[in-house]
Design a protein around this motif. Sequence first.
Motif, PDB file in Angstrom:
ATOM      1  N   MET A 106       0.853  -1.212   0.000  1.00 16.74           N
ATOM      2  CA  MET A 106       0.000   0.000   0.000  1.00 16.74           C
ATOM      3  C   MET A 106       0.880   1.249   0.000  1.00 16.74           C
ATOM      4  O   MET A 106       1.741   1.410   0.863  1.00 16.74           O
ATOM      5  N   LEU A 107       0.671   2.100  -0.981  1.00 16.76           N
ATOM      6  CA  LEU A 107       1.453   3.331  -1.097  1.00 16.76           C
ATOM      7  C   LEU A 107       0.455   4.456  -1.377  1.00 16.76           C
ATOM      8  O   LEU A 107      -0.178   4.478  -2.437  1.00 16.76           O
ATOM      9  N   VAL A 108       0.302   5.352  -0.391  1.00  8.57           N
ATOM     10  CA  VAL A 108      -0.764   6.350  -0.484  1.00  8.57           C
ATOM     11  C   VAL A 108      -0.183   7.754  -0.591  1.00  8.57           C
ATOM     12  O   VAL A 108       0.758   8.101   0.121  1.00  8.57           O
ATOM     13  N   LEU A 109      -0.768   8.568  -1.469  1.00  8.29           N
ATOM     14  CA  LEU A 109      -0.449   9.999  -1.516  1.00  8.29           C
ATOM     15  C   LEU A 109      -1.629  10.726  -0.877  1.00  8.29           C
ATOM     16  O   LEU A 109      -2.780  10.501  -1.263  1.00  8.29           O
ATOM     17  N   ALA A 110      -1.333  11.548   0.145  1.00 11.24           N
ATOM     18  CA  ALA A 110      -2.417  12.228   0.861  1.00 11.24           C
ATOM     19  C   ALA A 110      -2.285  13.740   0.727  1.00 11.24           C
ATOM     20  O   ALA A 110      -1.185  14.284   0.760  1.00 11.24           O
ATOM     21  N   ILE A 111      -3.440  14.389   0.618  1.00 13.77           N
ATOM     22  CA  ILE A 111      -3.489  15.849   0.459  1.00 13.77           C
ATOM     23  C   ILE A 111      -4.358  16.439   1.563  1.00 13.77           C
ATOM     24  O   ILE A 111      -5.463  15.947   1.810  1.00 13.77           O
ATOM     25  N   GLU A 112      -3.872  17.473   2.207  1.00 15.65           N
ATOM     26  CA  GLU A 112      -4.626  18.136   3.286  1.00 15.65           C
ATOM     27  C   GLU A 112      -4.702  19.637   2.972  1.00 15.65           C
ATOM     28  O   GLU A 112      -3.664  20.310   2.892  1.00 15.65           O
ATOM     29  N   THR A 113      -5.931  20.142   2.790  1.00 20.06           N
ATOM     30  CA  THR A 113      -6.105  21.588   2.535  1.00 20.06           C
ATOM     31  C   THR A 113      -7.349  22.110   3.266  1.00 20.06           C
ATOM     32  O   THR A 113      -8.086  22.910   2.709  1.00 20.06           O
ATOM     33  N   SER A 114      -7.585  21.637   4.503  1.00 20.61           N
ATOM     34  CA  SER A 114      -8.857  22.014   5.139  1.00 20.61           C
ATOM     35  C   SER A 114      -8.861  23.437   5.671  1.00 20.61           C
ATOM     36  O   SER A 114      -9.910  24.026   5.876  1.00 20.61           O
ATOM     37  N   CYS A 115      -7.668  24.009   5.926  1.00 20.82           N
ATOM     38  CA  CYS A 115      -7.634  25.369   6.475  1.00 20.82           C
ATOM     39  C   CYS A 115      -6.513  26.147   5.785  1.00 20.82           C
ATOM     40  O   CYS A 115      -6.531  26.305   4.566  1.00 20.82           O
ATOM     41  N   ASP A 116      -5.535  26.609   6.533  1.00 26.43           N
ATOM     42  CA  ASP A 116      -4.506  27.453   5.914  1.00 26.43           C
ATOM     43  C   ASP A 116      -3.166  26.747   5.790  1.00 26.43           C
ATOM     44  O   ASP A 116      -2.153  27.388   5.550  1.00 26.43           O
ATOM     45  N   GLU A 117      -3.154  25.423   5.959  1.00 28.66           N
ATOM     46  CA  GLU A 117      -1.922  24.683   5.749  1.00 28.66           C
ATOM     47  C   GLU A 117      -2.090  23.819   4.505  1.00 28.66           C
ATOM     48  O   GLU A 117      -3.043  23.067   4.418  1.00 28.66           O
TER      49      GLU A 117
END
Length: 348
Positions: A1-12
């Motif tokens: 398992m190789l996952v790319l994750a994206i986080e843009t819920s606020c200002d980061e």
Amino acid sequence: MLVLAIETSCDETAVAVLRGCGELLASEIASQAAAHAAFGGVVPEVASRNHLELLPPLAAGALAKARVAPRELTAIVATGGPGLAPALLVGMAFGKALAIGLRKPFHAVNHIEGHLLSPFFGGQHIPRHLALVVSGGHTLLVSVEGYRRYRVLGRTLDDAAGEALDKTAKLLGLPYPGGPAIEQLALQGSPGRFPLPRAMRDSGDLNFSFSGLKTAARYLLEREPPAPATLPDLCADFQNAVFEALVSKTLKALGQTGHSLLAVSGGVSSNAALRERLDSACAAVGAATRYAPRDLRTDNAAMIAHAGSLAAATDLPPELDRDVISSLWRDPLWNPDPGVSGAGPLAG
Ligand code: KG4
Ligand code: ZN
């Protein structure tokens, strides 16, 4: 398992690449704090435009650092909520586009689930426990029976603990985020000088309220403007009042549920005084404590990758048609049973 994750819920803007459940190959964060400082708070449209600019190079950089070619990825995941809708939209659209282009499955991850699971980063098994999530946007006590088996026991009825710290720090002329600034000053002061209320102490439930505390601090400051000599004591008193509420409701929840493990996550759990108080209160009732790893307490994409890898491993159906869900309570992940205490229409 190789996952790319994206986080843009606020200002980061954050991107991570995770192999398995715990081999973190890259975890990149671009903070936009400077872009929002001039406005005195996060401006959703500004955050959205910044995510749009920052995300492509950040993702390319993360993959390069991880030495992973896009086609090697097993799945793409992105935070789908809660958070600022225009900011979430950018990360979700970017993740979906990548997934379509690479013909990989896409999963939307709940940001609060990312925090909640972060004390177990690296593991696939989520044990029975009581979760205390204390972030800038949410304050929740959740009874966890296992992965995706969550029952909200208590929540804040107004401001989150981190929000109360941030807003009060602003009144005190301290920089954003206010939690770390208040923690540093509180270390130089001692509590007891400033009388502050303890809201909901005897409410009989497991909910919190922090906005009255913030207002009481404002009245105090109007009567007696902050002086350099007394500011550390005020910070110590304010922090004390917030933490007392967190600790007492947590103990009550442990007693009610019989859980013998407390897992604490979210930005406010970066505070050493809070962790000490929780450690000693839990030790007194024979409960163990567990915290998110240091870099995973404030917002990051590694926790989203971990939650996403659990989703992908559980064979949850891919979610290319999933929209953003900006409010926590509109996500059926929390309290599918509307009769459960804590479920309700509150925004946030
Ligand atoms: O989890 P997080 O990064 O963002 C949300 O999802 O909301 O939490 C940010 C919050 C802010 O309110 C910040 O002031 C608080 O975490 N925080 C702290 C500390 N470090 C960050 N609060 C108290 N003490 C700290 N050391
Ligand atoms: Zn967060």
